[in-house]
Design a protein around this motif. Sequence first.
Motif, mmCIF file in Angstrom:
data_model
loop_
_atom_site.group_PDB
_atom_site.id
_atom_site.type_symbol
_atom_site.label_atom_id
_atom_site.label_comp_id
_atom_site.label_asym_id
_atom_site.label_seq_id
_atom_site.Cartn_x
_atom_site.Cartn_y
_atom_site.Cartn_z
ATOM 1 N N ARG A 187 -84.509 -27.417 5.141
ATOM 2 C CA ARG A 187 -84.113 -28.587 5.931
ATOM 3 C C ARG A 187 -84.163 -29.859 5.087
ATOM 4 O O ARG A 187 -83.259 -30.693 5.148
ATOM 5 C CB ARG A 187 -85.012 -28.717 7.169
ATOM 6 C CG ARG A 187 -84.753 -27.670 8.233
ATOM 7 C CD ARG A 187 -85.365 -28.099 9.560
ATOM 8 N NE ARG A 187 -86.824 -28.168 9.479
ATOM 9 C CZ ARG A 187 -87.640 -27.186 9.811
ATOM 10 N NH1 ARG A 187 -87.137 -26.030 10.242
ATOM 11 N NH2 ARG A 187 -88.951 -27.326 9.724
ATOM 12 N N ALA A 188 -85.257 -29.990 4.304
ATOM 13 C CA ALA A 188 -85.376 -31.173 3.449
ATOM 14 C C ALA A 188 -84.271 -31.194 2.396
ATOM 15 O O ALA A 188 -83.674 -32.246 2.111
ATOM 16 C CB ALA A 188 -86.749 -31.183 2.770
ATOM 17 N N GLY A 190 -81.355 -29.748 2.684
ATOM 18 C CA GLY A 190 -80.102 -30.039 3.361
ATOM 19 C C GLY A 190 -79.933 -31.520 3.636
ATOM 20 O O GLY A 190 -78.841 -32.078 3.461
ATOM 21 N N ARG A 191 -81.019 -32.184 4.081
ATOM 22 C CA ARG A 191 -80.942 -33.629 4.320
ATOM 23 C C ARG A 191 -80.625 -34.379 3.032
ATOM 24 O O ARG A 191 -79.804 -35.297 3.019
ATOM 25 C CB ARG A 191 -82.269 -34.136 4.908
ATOM 26 C CG ARG A 191 -82.493 -33.758 6.348
ATOM 27 C CD ARG A 191 -83.632 -34.552 6.946
ATOM 28 N NE ARG A 191 -84.889 -34.332 6.245
ATOM 29 C CZ ARG A 191 -85.770 -33.393 6.572
ATOM 30 N NH1 ARG A 191 -85.514 -32.571 7.580
ATOM 31 N NH2 ARG A 191 -86.894 -33.263 5.886
ATOM 32 N N MET A 192 -81.290 -33.948 1.943
ATOM 33 C CA MET A 192 -81.054 -34.607 0.661
ATOM 34 C C MET A 192 -79.608 -34.433 0.217
ATOM 35 O O MET A 192 -78.955 -35.370 -0.256
ATOM 36 C CB MET A 192 -81.990 -34.040 -0.402
ATOM 37 C CG MET A 192 -81.809 -34.651 -1.783
ATOM 38 S SD MET A 192 -82.738 -33.765 -3.037
ATOM 39 C CE MET A 192 -81.810 -32.230 -3.104
ATOM 40 N N ARG A 194 -76.990 -33.786 2.119
ATOM 41 C CA ARG A 194 -76.075 -34.552 2.975
ATOM 42 C C ARG A 194 -76.093 -36.033 2.596
ATOM 43 O O ARG A 194 -75.054 -36.686 2.583
ATOM 44 C CB ARG A 194 -76.454 -34.362 4.452
ATOM 45 C CG ARG A 194 -76.065 -33.007 5.010
ATOM 46 C CD ARG A 194 -76.206 -32.976 6.516
ATOM 47 N NE ARG A 194 -77.588 -33.131 6.939
ATOM 48 C CZ ARG A 194 -78.455 -32.134 7.065
ATOM 49 N NH1 ARG A 194 -78.065 -30.902 6.774
ATOM 50 N NH2 ARG A 194 -79.688 -32.356 7.479
ATOM 51 N N GLU A 195 -77.294 -36.540 2.293
ATOM 52 C CA GLU A 195 -77.375 -37.935 1.867
ATOM 53 C C GLU A 195 -76.650 -38.155 0.550
ATOM 54 O O GLU A 195 -75.961 -39.169 0.356
ATOM 55 C CB GLU A 195 -78.847 -38.341 1.742
ATOM 56 C CG GLU A 195 -79.572 -38.427 3.073
ATOM 57 C CD GLU A 195 -81.060 -38.645 2.897
ATOM 58 O OE1 GLU A 195 -81.511 -38.758 1.733
ATOM 59 O OE2 GLU A 195 -81.779 -38.700 3.918
ATOM 60 N N GLU A 198 -72.943 -38.073 1.199
ATOM 61 C CA GLU A 198 -72.508 -39.329 1.797
ATOM 62 C C GLU A 198 -72.443 -40.435 0.743
ATOM 63 O O GLU A 198 -71.554 -41.303 0.776
ATOM 64 C CB GLU A 198 -73.455 -39.741 2.925
ATOM 65 C CG GLU A 198 -73.334 -38.882 4.176
ATOM 66 C CD GLU A 198 -71.958 -38.967 4.803
ATOM 67 O OE1 GLU A 198 -71.356 -40.065 4.775
ATOM 68 O OE2 GLU A 198 -71.478 -37.941 5.321
#
Length: 423
Positions: A187-188, A190-192, A194-195, A198
């Motif tokens: 999850r971490a 994936g967040r990284m 995605r950031e 972006e």
Amino acid sequence: MKQMRETRQESGRLTTVGGVRRAVRRLAGIHGVPAELRARLVVSVAAVAQDELAEGRGVRVSLAQAGAGETHGAGSALACVLAPVGTACEAGRREFDGLPLPATAAADGAAVWHLPPRTPGHGAATPPEGGTVPDDEAVHEELRAVLDRCDAVETEHRLLKEELEETNSGVLALYVQLEERDEQLRRAHGRMLRELEEALRPAPLDVSGLELAVHYAPAETDAPTGGDLYDWFRLPDGTVHITVVDALGHGVRSTGAALNVTQTVRTLALEGHPPGTIVERASEILASIDPQLLATVLLARVDPEGGEVLLANGSHPPALVVREDGTSSYLQVAGRGVGFPLPGSEDVLRARLAPGDLLVLYTDGLTESRKDPLEGEARLADSAARHRRRPIEEIPESIAGDMHTVVLHPDDTLALALRLPRG
């Protein structure tokens, strides 16, 4: 057979298996052989004697202290010998497999069992000389010893099973913890990613008279992006410049190459270079920065007010235009990409979009997922025509969903759609 030291106890000629058992038990009792070992010896000697007796030969059993030259392994001190009476066996021809107590063949064909040293206090009572029935006390003692051994093995097995269950429970708990930690890391991560993805995207472009939307999916799920990248920005004259790049390779390295291309193109465009010269000039600049860089490039200049489109191409798949009535065509422009021999767009194609017309720019991951580019282009035209009137933000992802129902060749995928809105 070599001589043995100390007192040698020997039976007479034996002709029955029962007699062999009694003789072995009596001799083993004299020498203090422990009950469990004695039970193994009785069964083993009787099994070998049975073969001799079946051939019509009698046998003799002897048990004595082995000589110093006859010890076999550390602590071997006693030897039990089963020898045929009368006809000698051929030397070395006998094999003794599957016996409770291993035996070896002597040179004269006798079977020899080497036993541990005598242990005081562990012998059985001696059966009467010449008796015809096994000594009940000795038999019962052997049976108790075997049962005790079985109980000990069963207890050991139970303890090992309990230890294994505890170990398995610990491993399972550790596995669950690792799964939870792995999920947290995913999850971490994936967040990284995605950031990071972006951060690589250009800022959304809000231009009156032009609708824009994009869909991107990397070939590798653990990579934030690959070599497919896009850039859009508004030039001082009001036109919108769009760059679509497909750099060779996957992962972060190709992302860096694609970023170099988009930033170089952006700089050249803002400096006022016309679309027809940008691919060639970008290749010249980047050759000194990254000599290994290879990338296909598609450039589009769109006038939101008049609908005029200029296209320059460097080895990239052609843009697709879908008219408001559903007809479609590919806008082909010849050229060679950044890092290719003789890079540059051979021409600049001019086209015009009417209100409701849809222009689709993409990378080859969209049309080559089934390894057939021509078949992919036909499916892309059908899909774009089917979705042309949907809200612009839904069109790229809907097209990608149609194109990737079957994926034989995974690749980074980018689909960018722009449309002149109907009045």
